[in-house]
Design an enzyme around this catalytic site. Sequence first.
Site, short mmCIF file in Angstrom:
data_model
loop_
_atom_site.label_atom_id
_atom_site.label_comp_id
_atom_site.label_asym_id
_atom_site.label_seq_id
_atom_site.Cartn_x
_atom_site.Cartn_y
_atom_site.Cartn_z
N PRO A 273 57.74 36.54 -2.52
CA PRO A 273 57.69 35.52 -3.14
C PRO A 273 58.98 34.63 -2.84
CG PRO A 273 58.54 37.33 -4.63
CD PRO A 273 57.74 37.88 -3.16
N ASP A 449 63.60 35.84 -0.27
CA ASP A 449 62.49 36.94 -0.85
C ASP A 449 63.10 36.93 -2.56
OD1 ASP A 449 60.95 38.75 -1.94
OD2 ASP A 449 60.97 39.91 -0.19
N HIS A 450 62.52 36.44 -3.52
CA HIS A 450 62.49 36.49 -4.86
C HIS A 450 62.51 37.71 -5.49
CE1 HIS A 450 64.44 34.59 -8.06
NE2 HIS A 450 63.77 33.40 -8.29
N ARG A 451 62.08 38.59 -4.72
CA ARG A 451 62.05 40.04 -5.34
C ARG A 451 63.22 40.81 -5.21
NH1 ARG A 451 57.28 42.76 -1.33
NH2 ARG A 451 58.72 41.92 -0.23
#
Length: 479
Positions: A273, A449-451
């Site tokens: 994401p 990467d929003h994870r």
Amino acid sequence: MTAVEQRFREFKMPDVGEGLTEAEILKWFVAPGDTVTDGQVVCEVETAKAAVELPIPFDGVVHELRFDEGTTVDVGTAIISVDTDPGAGEAAPQAAPAAGEAVAEAPAAAPESEEKEGRQANLVGYGAAPASTKRRPRKPLPSAQRSAPAPSAAAPAPQAPAPAPAPAPAPARPEAAPELNGSGRPARPLAKPPVRKLAKDLGIDLETVTPSGADGIITREDVHAAAEAVQAARETPVAAPATAPQGRERRVPVKGVRKATAQAMVNSAFTAPHVTEFVTVDVTRTMKLVSELKQDPELAGLRVNPLLLVAKALLVAIRRNPDINATWDEGNQEIVYKDYVNLGIAAATPRGLIVPNIKDADAKTLPELASALGELVGTAREGRTSPAEMSGGTITITNVGVFGIDAGTPIINPGESAILAFGAVKLQPWVHKGEVKPRQVTTLALSFDHRLVDGELGSKVLADVAAVLERPKRLITWA
């Protein structure tokens, strides 16, 4: 292993990267009949990551090149056959039998041309080769008949007592013939595996190919002829509206670096994401420092440009915010934090976009970083980047400013946590010390990467990069 297998050795397409499954043969440097030595480069191939030269690991004389230039070959497939004992010649003839010995009758030796065609035609699954029927060995004759001369028609020989009758030999079983279709051709097209692979790569149905080889074998030339016929049919003008773009389109196969890049970007965009943040910053002091560093004797002959200081600023920001330097392990559901920075630099090359990286960039001084950056860019432009130089990256910089672009939303390189886009540096009106003045300004964009990187961490990293570029003296106080 038989003597023939030991003599004729095959060199298989190796995995020259990390888990690559195929490579395209760009150029052969040898031909059948050429002598090769251990370590000699025999061809250049293009993998999904780079162009690589392949050395052969043994000596001999080239017997056969299994694939043409431009063919994509799976890893593990034999690409070249080498005769490692060219002085051996053909197999030695068997000694003649002693007088009076019973000899099993063997078929007469075929001419060399027919022998080669016979070997080509005898393929697994296609039935026996033609003219290969076997004969049972004759039984030994009684000694009296062996020594006696052959009787003539005018004087019949006296009949000896007849021995006990032997059972009549069973009739020879006819060899299985290939199954034919309605047109009299084999139901399954006959072709060697390399020819089938070539047909698959060119999109040719072997059922439609007219064979020219002996016994209905389809050759490489037959496949190429069929492909040319298909291409000619495609290029033949057909009735169409006046607005049809005849001759105004080009189709280029997607393979090699471009194919790998496309797949990697799709995987990254739809797996990680992405979040992208932007900041516009006054880099007037940084541009002045670049000019001063170009005159520094310690940096003489090195590549000194704004990208060098952007890279150094990002390394400083990572040192202050080490959790940005990580990767997401989907299989183990873990975040892997890395105590080293392999800094990737996106480079546009004639073969497509590649991202080589500077190993342990965080441990390098400014002159060392400048030297590594110059070598990386030069190698990429010459097409000599190795797969190892593109593996193991942790974070990347893409310099879109060289194309006059202000900003963008870069896609993260697979396996990494973030990518920084460096926009064009332009003279713009800017409020400086309470007054509007012309200043050199750029825009930075950070995708992450929003994870594993939340908004706070991503914002801190981008703000630190901007702060260093605005006041480059922080390179001394923060590093």
